[in-house]
Structure formats: C-alpha cells, structure tokens
Design an enzyme around this catalytic site. Structure first.
Site, PDB file in Angstrom:
ATOM      1  CD  GLU A 189      -8.204 -38.414  76.990  1.00  0.00           C
ATOM      2  OE1 GLU A 189      -8.047 -38.025  78.151  1.00  0.00           O
ATOM      3  OE2 GLU A 189      -8.618 -39.550  76.692  1.00  0.00           O
ATOM      4  CG  HIS A 389     -15.379 -50.100  81.771  1.00  0.00           C
ATOM      5  ND1 HIS A 389     -14.375 -50.006  82.703  1.00  0.00           N
ATOM      6  CD2 HIS A 389     -15.046 -49.221  80.788  1.00  0.00           C
ATOM      7  CE1 HIS A 389     -13.484 -49.098  82.310  1.00  0.00           C
ATOM      8  NE2 HIS A 389     -13.868 -48.610  81.148  1.00  0.00           N
ATOM      9  CD  GLU A 391      -8.823 -48.675  80.706  1.00  0.00           C
ATOM     10  OE1 GLU A 391      -9.586 -47.717  80.770  1.00  0.00           O
ATOM     11  OE2 GLU A 391      -7.931 -48.785  79.824  1.00  0.00           O
ATOM     12  CG  HIS A 458     -13.796 -43.378  77.102  1.00  0.00           C
ATOM     13  ND1 HIS A 458     -13.750 -42.331  77.989  1.00  0.00           N
ATOM     14  CD2 HIS A 458     -15.074 -43.481  76.672  1.00  0.00           C
ATOM     15  CE1 HIS A 458     -14.971 -41.819  78.107  1.00  0.00           C
ATOM     16  NE2 HIS A 458     -15.801 -42.507  77.325  1.00  0.00           N
ATOM     17  CD  GLU A 459      -8.753 -43.602  77.333  1.00  0.00           C
ATOM     18  OE1 GLU A 459      -9.190 -44.759  77.402  1.00  0.00           O
ATOM     19  OE2 GLU A 459      -9.192 -42.676  78.048  1.00  0.00           O
ATOM     20  CD  GLU A 477     -11.987 -39.936  76.823  1.00  0.00           C
ATOM     21  OE1 GLU A 477     -12.043 -39.402  77.928  1.00  0.00           O
ATOM     22  OE2 GLU A 477     -11.199 -40.879  76.576  1.00  0.00           O
ATOM     23  CD  GLU A 483     -10.763 -39.105  81.352  1.00  0.00           C
ATOM     24  OE1 GLU A 483     -10.841 -40.077  82.096  1.00  0.00           O
ATOM     25  OE2 GLU A 483     -10.241 -39.147  80.222  1.00  0.00           O
TER      26      GLU A 483
END
Ligand code: NOJ
Ligand code: CA
Length: 690
Positions: A189, A389, A391, A458-459, A477, A483
C-alpha cells in the site's frame, strides 16, 4: 553433449523471419560441431520477435539474455540460488541436454477479464547436473507477449534445503522509464514512482518499464510455496531478485531434496496496453484444481464499510455501530432494488473492541446487535448474497485455529463469499510476504474451496495468477485502495491510471471504487462522526471527478466489484444507473489505449453489452477510439457518463453529464476528459423492442 540446439527452438524455420532463421541455423551448426556445453542455446517466441538465449559464461555461471527484434533487451543476466548446509544450487553445473517443444492451446476459465485464453509458446528445458548428481532443469517459455522461466531442482540425498539467496538478475540493456513501488515485505500500500530505470533502488513487482521502443513488466507467476520476489538495483540497471526472509534470515525452506520455484516473468509489448492485454501470468499457472466451479460467480456488491473509514460508523459495538441488524436490512433492500448481487458487513463479530496489539477475533461470535441468522434469512428471501468478513489483524495463528469452524459456520448460514484482512504485523517476527505467510494464504484458499467459498483478500500476498488453479481466489487488494482517501493525503489523480499498468498486471484488484460524495460533504455534516482521522484537513478527499469514479468500475477489474460509498450517497443519484446496468461477469476485455500514470481506455463485453471506462491523470485530455469492438451490423444505445463542461478534480469534481447516442462498429468516439477526470459508457444492443 547439447541436443540439436537452436533447431527445434526456432522451428518452424519456414515461418521464421529470414534474419532469425539464418541465425538459428548458424547456432545449430556451431553447436553440432563444437559439442561444448558452453555453447549458447536459444528459443524464440512463436512469431520469432523475442529470442531467449541460455549459456554458461567463461566462469561456468548460468546466464540468459533476451533480445527483442534482434536488439538486446535483457543483457547477460545471472541464474541460480544459494543454499545453506553444503547444498549446491548454482556452481559447477554442466549442461546435459535441452528439450524443445511447442504448445498452442486455448483454455477457458469460469470468470476473468477474458474467459477464453490462448496459450501459445515455445519451450526450452535445459537439463544440468553437477558432480554430486544434483539435477536442475531450467524451463524457459517464450510467448509472443514475453518470457517465463523457472528452476526445477532435485538434490539427491537431501532431507531438506535452506535457500539463502536467489541469484537471478534482470539486466536491462538500456535506460528508460520505470513505474513501481519500493520493495517492502510488509505492504504493497505504497505510492507508485515514475523513475529512470537506473534510478530505482528497490522495487516490488510487477515492475513496469519502457526501454527503447518496448514496454515490459517483471513479475512472477504461480507463487505457491516460496517467498515473494522483489528487485534490488545492483547498479548499471541490473535488478537482482531478493526474497522475503523467514525470521531467522532463511529465504525458503524445502523439505526433501526437490523444489520448483515460481516462474520469473517478463511481459513484453510494443504498446503499454499490450501488457494489460497479455495472458502470460495466467498461462504460466496450473489448470483449475477444483472439481466443480459452478458455485463461483462474479458479483457487484455494496457494504457497510465506507462509513467506518469516514468515522460516521464504527466497527466496534457502540452507538455508531455500522453492522446492526437494521442497517444490514437497509443495505440488503438497496441491493435488491438496484440489481446488486452482494452485501458485505465489517465489524460484525467480537474482537474489534481491543484493536491494536495482537488481535483475537472470534469468527463465530456476532455482536449482540447483529442478528446474523435473521440477516441471512432476510438476504436469502431478497435474493441477495452476504459477503462475510474475517479481519485477522495479522494474527494468522488465531485465524488458522478457527479456519475450518469459521468457514463451516458461514457455509451453514448460506454465506459463500468472504473478505479477509491482515491489517497488522504478524506475531513471531514473520513478515507478510515470506514463505510462511504464502503458505497461510494458500491454506485459506484451499480451506475456503472445501466450503465452496470465494475470497476477496485484503493485505494479501501479491497476485501471481493462482486464480487459474483456484478460481475461488477471486480478488484482492495489494495496493493503495480507496480507503487511503478517507484518512490520509490520499491517492493522487495519476494513481488510478498507474494501477492498470502495474498492480493489475498481476490480477484483479478490490480497489473499492465509486465514491460519489467526493468531498465528504454529507459525512462532515453528520454530528455523530468521530473525528479520528485526517478528514477535516483540506487534503483529505477523493482526488478525481465523479465521472472518473464511475469509469473505475470498468478500468480497475475485479470480479467482485464494489460500489463503495454509503448507500445514502447513491439513493436518487442519476449517475448510479451505471452501476445498476453494469455486469461484473465479463467475457472479454481489451485495453484500447493508454500510458502508465497518464491515461487509460478499457472496454469489456458481458453477453451482448459493452462497458467502456476511460480515465486521465491531472491533465485534461481528449482521446479518440474506434468503436470497432462492437458487433458489426448492430446499432447500440450508448449512455455516456462524462465530465461536465466545468468539471475539474480540484475545483469542480461533481460536474457531470449523461448523454445518449446511437453508435455502431463504424464510429469513432472522442472521449473528452477533465483534469483528474474520466468517462464511462454502457452500450446496449438495440433490437426491434428497444
Ligand atoms: C483494511 C482493509 O483494506 C479495509 O478494507 C478494511 O475495512 C480494514 N482493513 C478493516 O478490516
Ligand atoms: Ca488495506
């Protein structure tokens, strides 16, 4: 002795351009006469314009070079690995022989930018051995759109191998311009840089560059059980492969004596968009390993998400909690009413209350105000899919302990698509992109597949095309996404026209486009908002026009494509019609025009509809494109979502207009884009009824 080198590699001689056929014949004659294992051996692309040459240099080191149109493109570059414990992976190797073959096939995938892909290459497999009978096959594949090569080692008698370094280099023959992010084993990122090739210190891949009249991108394919490869400039444009280490510094751990590396790849094209239109990365991956794929399908989705990043809602349970039963139903209703297949909820489960440090999420414990059974029932009744989701906060150990239970639990609720996240450092000194975590990501893909579940990571670890083998690994991602605009100086207008030529060469990206409240006007008026980020700074905003946000739905390919804004910003907005009409399940795509960091025009076909997306950087620009991608003899109703006359990303980002036209395959479009602007078009075939 070398086998008929050059002969098979450049066959059929009859269709080779004269210069190549003479050269290959000469190499063949020389090698037959010399019987010397230091003789170069080569393989050309099917159209003959790319030539890869392998040899042992005067110190008997393995080297390769790549010529494009008979001009050096990659000068003599190193090959090999180093290992610990007396294992030899690079010295004293002798060439035994080489095999040549040609493959030309077309294969299909259940989803993708293109559902049918031609896989056409010439292969040269060079077999080497050393005094201790270590065997190495260097497998080179040369396509019309680039080169891939990998190492297949067999170390006789070894119980395990500790790889300590990769020696592969890419010695770019002349200076030029490059586009990349710096190497970093924790995150992708980062902001893209435009640098002279000679000015690169380190780079992550895909590392795109232009040298002479050709564009190229260095990357890897089929990263399955190895650390990621980054690049380090040794000077003189010689970029060396660097591998993400384990905590003890070892790069790769191999049990037993055999291992095959990921492919080292170099996509090559005479136009920048040629890199985007290349299927090389997917072609170098293994065919689909799943028994059935009918449960995998692309979706458009919305989610309880942006509100948290803006501080209007929260992940954790409190009076601003986003993932409540009532809000979930509101989103499901909106999806059902707007032709949107999926809804994603973040902050639905216990664990967010202790954010920071080592995270311990519970993947089967919803917060008290999120009645997941009722929500699942309601979604099913409305014909909407729930996207779950997970996380992890980086705590992959906590996640792995719950993996099977978590996917079983979701599957029992009818939830078969999960967004995962790794926002945080891994405990134990492991880094995000090392072999240990590559194995973790793969384990999650395989576990999810057992529960017929698709993934949006993501990540993530970078994409290397494993979606071909595991099509449930749909999107990820792995770059600065939307974001960053919520809580930092954000992504500048060139970012979204950089991504297709860099990050997206690897594969789909969940950028989460489509923010309509570009200056966060509604969010800033919300008295409940917690000011936890930079949002009140003048720099914090979306740095595009509205039309460019719409165009990103087409340009930034994701089979799970999100309309990322809060739904109140779409309700009643005429331009949201584009997303209603959009189909994330395309069959065919082509990047028509563009330059890295400057502009891009992409078209996709889904059934008999076409969607075009165009975007520019901070420069206003008019681009002409032919509509010859449309079916000949048909007339289309084109709905054009364009920048308004006064649009400008800085001063007037929401000025847009919607224009209707009738177009055929014989027309030419003049796409006018404002500074930081874009344009999106839907093409619908006209029939007697419409
Ligand atoms: C980072 C992800 O990229 C973002 O989409 C998500 O909302 C947060 N982590 C929280 O999981
Ligand atoms: Ca992220």
């Amino acid at each position: 002795m070398l086998m008929p080198l050059g002969k098979a590699s450049c066959l059929p001689l009859t269709i080779m351009p004269m210069k190549h056929s003479l050269f290959c014949t000469l190499v063949l004659l020389l090698s037959l006469v010399a019987c010397d294992d230091r003789q170069p051996t080569e393989v050309c692309s099917p159209d003959g314009h790319i030539r890869l040459t392998f040899s042992l240099d005067s110190d008997r080191h393995m080297v390769y070079r790549i010529d494009v149109n008979d001009t050096a493109f990659i000068a003599s570059s190193s090959l090999g690995f180093l290992a610990d414990g007396g294992v030899n992976l690079s010295e004293g190797l002798k060439v035994i022989d080489a095999d040549f073959s040609t493959t030309d096939e077309t294969w299909s995938q259940p989803w993708g930018e293109n559902k049918n892909i031609r896989n056409h290459y010439n292969e040269m497999a060079v077999h080497l051995t050393d005094a201790a009978d270590t065997r190495l096959t260097l497998r080179f594949r040369v396509f019309d759109d680039g080169v891939g090569f990998r190492y297949e080692y067999d170390v006789v008698g070894a119980d395990s191998i500790l790889v300590t370094d990769e020696l592969t280099t890419f010695h770019i023959a002349q200076d030029g311009t490059s586009w990349s992010i710096p190497a970093n084993y924790e995150t992708y990122e980062l902001t893209y840089r435009t640098l002279p090739i000679s000015g690169i210190d380190t780079a992550n891949t895909p590392m795109t560059f232009k040298a002479g009249s050709n564009y190229a991108s260095i990357h890897e394919a089929a990263l399955t059980d190895f650390p990621e490869m980054t690049l380090k400039n040794l000077g003189d444009r010689c970029l060396k492969a660097e591998l993400a280490p384990w905590p003890d510094g070892v790069k790769a751990r191999v049990s037993g004596g055999s291992f095959t590396t990921p492919w080292r790849t170099l996509q090559i094209a005479s136009k920048a968009v040629g890199l985007i239109n290349s299927g090389l990365i997917l072609n170098l991956n293994e065919p689909c390993a799943l028994e059935t794929t009918d449960w995998i399908r692309p979706m458009k989705y919305i989610g309880v998400w942006w509100g948290m990043h803006l501080g209007v809602e929260s992940w954790v349970i409190n009076d601003r909690h986003g993932a409540t039963t009532a809000n979930a139903k509101r989103y499901i209703d909106f999806a059902a009413a707007n032709n949107i297949e999926g809804v994603m909820f973040e902050g639905w489960n216990e664990g967010w209350e202790n954010w920071g440090g080592t995270q311990h999420f519970d993947y089967t414990k919803p917060y008290a105000d999120f009645d997941i059974r009722e929500i699942a029932r309601y979604a099913k009744e409305k014909g909407v899919e729930i996207i779950g989701h997970h996380e992890t906060g980086g705590n992959i150990f906590n996640y792995e302990r719950q993996l099977d239970t978590a996917y079983q639990w979701y599957a029992d609720l009818g939830i078969h698509c999960v967004k995962t996240g790794y926002a945080g450092g891994l405990p134990g000194g492991y880094n995000h992109h090392g072999q240990f975590n590559v194995r973790h990501y793969r384990n999650v893909v395989q576990t999810a597949a057992r529960y017929h579940t698709t993934l949006d990571v993501h990540e993530p670890i970078k994409d290397t095309g494993i979606r071909r083998t595991y099509p449930n690994m749909m999107t990820r991602e792995g770059a600065r996404g939307m974001e960053w605009n919520a809580w930092s100086e954000g992504n500048l207008p060139e970012h979204q026209v950089m991504l297709p030529f860099t990050r997206l060469l690897a594969g789909p990206m969940d950028y989460t486009p489509g923010i309509f409240d570009i200056l966060y006007e509604r969010a800033k008026k919300n008295p409940a908002r917690k000011k936890w980020n930079m949002m009140d700074s003048k720099d914090c905003r979306i740095s595009t026009t509205l039309a460019k946000q719409i165009a990103e739905w087409v340009i930034l390919y994701s089979p799970l494509q999100m309309a990322a804004d809060m739904i109140e910003n779409y309700e009643g907005h005429p331009a949201f019609q584009f997303f209603r009409d959009f189909d994330a399940d395309c069959d065919w795509s082509e990047a028509l025009a563009g330059e890295p960091g400057e502009f891009i025009v992409t078209v996709r076909r889904a059934g008999d509809k076409f969607f075009l997306g165009a975007a520019t950087n901070q420069e206003a620009r008019t681009v002409s494109v032919k509509t010859d991608f449309l079916e000949k003899g048909k007339t289309y109703r084109a709905v054009i979502y364009a920048d308004g006359k006064n649009a400008d990303w800085e001063t007037n980002p929401t000025d847009y207009e919607i224009i209707e036209r009738r177009l055929t395959a014989d027309d030419t479009l003049s796409i006018v884009m404002a500074r930081g602007g874009g344009q999106a078009i839907t093409f619908e075939q006209l029939t007697m009824d419409n």
